[in-house]
Design a protein around this motif. Structure first.
Motif, PDB file in Angstrom:
ATOM      1  N   ALA A 203       0.811  -1.226   0.000  1.00  0.00           N
ATOM      2  CA  ALA A 203       0.000   0.000   0.000  1.00  0.00           C
ATOM      3  C   ALA A 203       0.845   1.277   0.000  1.00  0.00           C
ATOM      4  N   THR A 317     -14.460  -1.119  11.003  1.00  0.00           N
ATOM      5  CA  THR A 317     -14.007  -1.407   9.638  1.00  0.00           C
ATOM      6  C   THR A 317     -15.157  -2.053   8.851  1.00  0.00           C
ATOM      7  N   ARG A 343     -10.904   4.950  12.818  1.00  0.00           N
ATOM      8  CA  ARG A 343      -9.988   5.829  12.088  1.00  0.00           C
ATOM      9  C   ARG A 343     -10.142   7.266  12.598  1.00  0.00           C
ATOM     10  N   GLU A 360      -5.952   8.103   5.198  1.00  0.00           N
ATOM     11  CA  GLU A 360      -5.903   6.635   5.186  1.00  0.00           C
ATOM     12  C   GLU A 360      -5.468   6.160   3.806  1.00  0.00           C
ATOM     13  N   LYS A 362      -5.455   2.840   1.492  1.00  0.00           N
ATOM     14  CA  LYS A 362      -6.188   1.562   1.471  1.00  0.00           C
ATOM     15  C   LYS A 362      -5.237   0.367   1.490  1.00  0.00           C
ATOM     16  N   THR A 363      -5.569  -0.624   2.278  1.00  0.00           N
ATOM     17  CA  THR A 363      -4.786  -1.866   2.286  1.00  0.00           C
ATOM     18  C   THR A 363      -5.661  -2.993   1.736  1.00  0.00           C
ATOM     19  N   ARG A 364      -4.987  -4.107   1.368  1.00  0.00           N
ATOM     20  CA  ARG A 364      -5.726  -5.177   0.711  1.00  0.00           C
ATOM     21  C   ARG A 364      -6.679  -5.912   1.663  1.00  0.00           C
ATOM     22  N   PRO A 366      -8.232  -4.983   5.058  1.00  0.00           N
ATOM     23  CA  PRO A 366      -8.414  -4.055   6.182  1.00  0.00           C
ATOM     24  C   PRO A 366      -8.744  -4.765   7.495  1.00  0.00           C
ATOM     25  N   ARG A 370      -5.277  -1.652   8.828  1.00  0.00           N
ATOM     26  CA  ARG A 370      -5.516  -0.450   8.035  1.00  0.00           C
ATOM     27  C   ARG A 370      -4.306   0.450   8.252  1.00  0.00           C
TER      28      ARG A 370
END
Ligand SMILES: C[S@@+](CC[C@H](N)C(=O)[O-])C[C@H]1O[C@@H](n2cnc3c(N)ncnc32)[C@H](O)[C@@H]1O
Length: 377
Positions: A203, A317, A343, A360, A362-364, A366, A370
């Motif tokens: 990310a 999330t 968050r 933030e 984005k991550t694959r 979450p 995150r």
């Protein structure tokens, strides 16, 4: 009888409160439940809700079926292909009756599958579990949490000393003194770090930085993954002295690209010179006061415009709501400090500690982690 208090409460109620009161009175009516289960349009919803409520009631049993499978090496026994009941029973060292009981329960949970010829093979969850040994490590570790949760009300009242408090030797004012006291938690963290680090590295472009300071970096699994992805970056890992000495061994292959420093982030200054500082699965381990102290230390260590990365699972999330407030909420309660944060709450904490432009990335996955990126103002 005119009840003045409840009349006042009714007057105070907003439209949404009145809607939820109406909805819940309908849902809790036995007559409505019976009707909804029969009426063709509501039947599927009623069935789904009944199953979901049953799962909530029985989830602890499912977890223990999984635990038994992991303890007995059931998934390894099926790793090379389907096996008959007798073969499984010999491999896991259980009677055929006990093996069948476990296999059937595991099949119902999609951990294994029944195959033609009365054989059993890996199910979708069993196959995924085998591919991720860290998940099995976590399941084994949950034996401690399971005991701590035996009386959740006492836990909420703070009436007991827990196994997780002992496991995580740095909770409260304690600091583990020797490697033995940190070995179990450091190993557990290192095994699950691989997945987290992969997602963070995917990310965030670390290559644009010169020097990363990983605070609470454990045995160095995160540093190792970033080092492989960003060959020009240098590293400092900071952790409690017994953890740092484990990291030194693990990171020896990186030569002078990495410096390992042992210390207490609450009391000792963090090493200077880094232009990016990471807190990976750190802040949620600490109460608000502790988190503020760690962020103040990070702020002192970074130059103006330095970058702060915060990577951890967060509450609220989307699609993974139970992981934040239910799983981590109670895990951290048993551990004795920390809380999952949304968050928004983390952003407020960062801003109050002198960080700006919090965003933030984005991550694959979450659910696992995150990522917030901020600039030292
Ligand atoms: C939950 S683990 C996370 C480790 C690693 N970042 C990861 O994600 O795998 C928390 C880490 O913070 C370290 N730690 C806890 N209190 C600390 C303190 N006061 N000073 C420095 N490190 C600390 C622990 O030793 C541990 O390695």
């Amino acid at each position: 009888v005119f009840d003045e208090a409840s009349a006042d409460a009714d007057a105070d109620e907003g439209v949404s409160d009145r809607f939820f009161r109406w909805r819940n009175s309908v849902l809790s009516s036995r007559a409505f439940q019976r009707w909804a289960a029969r009426f063709p349009l509501t039947r599927p919803v009623a069935k789904r809700r009944t199953a979901a409520l049953f799962d909530l009631c029985a989830g602890f049993v499912y977890s223990q079926v999984l635990f038994a499978g992991v303890q007995l090496g059931l998934f390894e026994a099926l790793a090379d292909g389907p096996r008959t009941l007798d073969e499984v029973s010999r491999t896991i060292g259980m009677s055929p009756e006990a093996s069948r009981r476990l296999l059937d329960a595991s099949a119902a949970l999609q951990l294994v599958e029944t195959r033609p010829g009365g054989r059993y093979g890996l199910g979708v969850h069993g196959a995924a579990l085998l591919a991720n040994p860290s998940v099995q490590d976590m399941v084994r570790h949950h034996a401690l949490l399971y005991r701590d949760l035996a009386d959740p009300v006492a836990l909420l009242r703070g009436e007991r000393t827990t196994e997780l408090q002992r496991f995580w030797g740095y909770v409260g004012d304690e600091r583990p003194q020797d490697e033995e006291a940190v070995a179990a938690y450091s190993r557990l963290m290192a095994s699950s770090q691989e997945l987290v680090a992969e997602d963070v590295v995917e990310a965030y472009p670390f290559g644009r930085h010169q020097h990363l300071l990983d605070v609470g970096g454990g045995e160095g699994a995160f540093v190792k993954t970033v080092a492989a992805a960003a060959p020009s970056v240098r590293f400092t890992l900071f952790d409690l002295p017994p953890v740092a000495s484990r990291a030194k061994q693990r990171l020896a292959g990186l030569g002078d690209r990495v410096t390992v420093v042992g210390g207490d982030a609450y009391r000792d200054p963090l090493p200077p010179d880094a232009d990016i500082l990471s807190l990976v699965r750190i802040l949620h381990d600490h109460d608000d006061e502790g988190a503020r102290q760690l962020l103040a230390a990070a702020h002192r260590a970074l130059p103006a415009d330095g970058t702060l990365l915060v990577a951890e699972p967060m509450s609220g999330t989307p699609g993974a709501e139970p992981v934040g407030d239910a799983y981590f909420g109670f895990y951290l309660l048993a551990m004795g400090q920390g809380r999952p944060r949304t968050r928004e709450v983390l952003t407020d904490l960062l801003e109050a500690s002198g960080f700006a432009s919090v965003r933030e990335v984005k991550t694959r996955r979450p659910l696992l982690t995150r990522l917030l990126v901020a600039r030292r103002a």
